[in-house]
Design a protein around this motif. Structure first.
Motif, mmCIF file in Angstrom:
data_model
loop_
_atom_site.group_PDB
_atom_site.id
_atom_site.type_symbol
_atom_site.label_atom_id
_atom_site.label_comp_id
_atom_site.label_asym_id
_atom_site.label_seq_id
_atom_site.Cartn_x
_atom_site.Cartn_y
_atom_site.Cartn_z
ATOM 1 N N ILE A 70 0.836 -1.206 0.000
ATOM 2 C CA ILE A 70 0.000 0.000 0.000
ATOM 3 C C ILE A 70 0.870 1.256 0.000
ATOM 4 N N ILE A 71 1.836 1.305 0.898
ATOM 5 C CA ILE A 71 2.732 2.457 0.975
ATOM 6 C C ILE A 71 3.483 2.618 -0.348
ATOM 7 N N SER A 72 3.958 1.518 -0.909
ATOM 8 C CA SER A 72 4.695 1.587 -2.171
ATOM 9 C C SER A 72 3.822 2.107 -3.297
ATOM 10 N N ALA A 73 2.548 1.725 -3.316
ATOM 11 C CA ALA A 73 1.630 2.225 -4.343
ATOM 12 C C ALA A 73 1.467 3.746 -4.218
ATOM 13 N N ALA A 80 5.433 9.718 -9.671
ATOM 14 C CA ALA A 80 4.877 10.076 -10.983
ATOM 15 C C ALA A 80 4.554 11.568 -11.008
ATOM 16 N N GLY A 81 3.967 12.063 -9.931
ATOM 17 C CA GLY A 81 3.668 13.489 -9.838
ATOM 18 C C GLY A 81 4.925 14.342 -9.859
ATOM 19 N N LEU A 107 13.366 5.447 -8.136
ATOM 20 C CA LEU A 107 12.597 5.277 -6.901
ATOM 21 C C LEU A 107 11.187 4.783 -7.208
ATOM 22 N N MET A 108 10.592 5.295 -8.283
ATOM 23 C CA MET A 108 9.253 4.864 -8.660
ATOM 24 C C MET A 108 9.246 3.397 -9.075
ATOM 25 N N HIS A 113 8.082 -2.297 -7.959
ATOM 26 C CA HIS A 113 8.530 -3.670 -7.690
ATOM 27 C C HIS A 113 7.932 -4.171 -6.374
ATOM 28 N N LEU A 114 7.946 -3.311 -5.360
ATOM 29 C CA LEU A 114 7.392 -3.701 -4.057
ATOM 30 C C LEU A 114 5.880 -3.858 -4.103
ATOM 31 N N VAL A 115 5.205 -3.051 -4.921
ATOM 32 C CA VAL A 115 3.754 -3.212 -5.092
ATOM 33 C C VAL A 115 3.458 -4.588 -5.684
ATOM 34 N N LEU A 116 4.213 -4.954 -6.706
ATOM 35 C CA LEU A 116 3.963 -6.199 -7.427
ATOM 36 C C LEU A 116 4.387 -7.440 -6.654
#
Length: 142
Positions: A70-73, A80-81, A107-108, A113-116
């Motif tokens: 969640i945090i990674s997302a 992106a912003g 970093l993004m 990677h952590l989200v996936l």
């Protein structure tokens, strides 16, 4: 434990440290200043508080492995912003007047990677009970 788990753990902790320090610098520098800067580039000022909290608290959460996906997302959206609103005009490597977006992109991608994949090695998430999807689906259906 395998090499991939250790590598992902290292990415998680390093990303957490990086964002914790970025969030801390926003608080130390005064969120009012960051808010004013956000407004000057067309982003609502209150977003400085949102971003600062996500970076600070989210950084700690990543370090200890709590809510990693969640945090990674959230960090993917923040980066992106940053790329679109701040860094993109300077190009990938920068233009001599400002830094480029290469670090932001790295970093993004780490956050993505952590989200996936998640990161359960040495994490609080790994100690929490797993919800069984089949039981949840049956409860929702009834």
């Amino acid at each position: 434990m395998n090499k991939q788990e250790i590598g992902t753990f290292l990415l998680r902790v390093m990303l957490g440290i990086s964002f914790f320090l970025h969030g801390l610098s926003k608080f130390k520098g005064g969120l009012e200043n960051t808010s004013g800067w956000f407004q000057s580039i067309g982003i609502p000022g209150f977003m400085a508080y949102v971003v600062g909290m996500i970076e600070l608290v989210g950084g700690i959460a990543l370090i200890i492995g709590l809510g990693t996906r969640i945090i990674s997302a959230l960090l993917v959206f923040i980066m992106a912003g940053a790329i679109v609103y701040v860094k993109f005009p300077a190009g990938f490597m920068g233009n001599g007047e400002g830094s480029g977006y290469e670090l932001d992109l790295v970093l993004m991608i780490i956050a993505l990677h952590l989200v996936l994949n998640g990161s359960r090695f040495l994490s609080i998430d790994s100690k929490l009970p797993k919800l069984k999807k089949t039981q949840d689906s049956e409860m929702i259906a009834s």
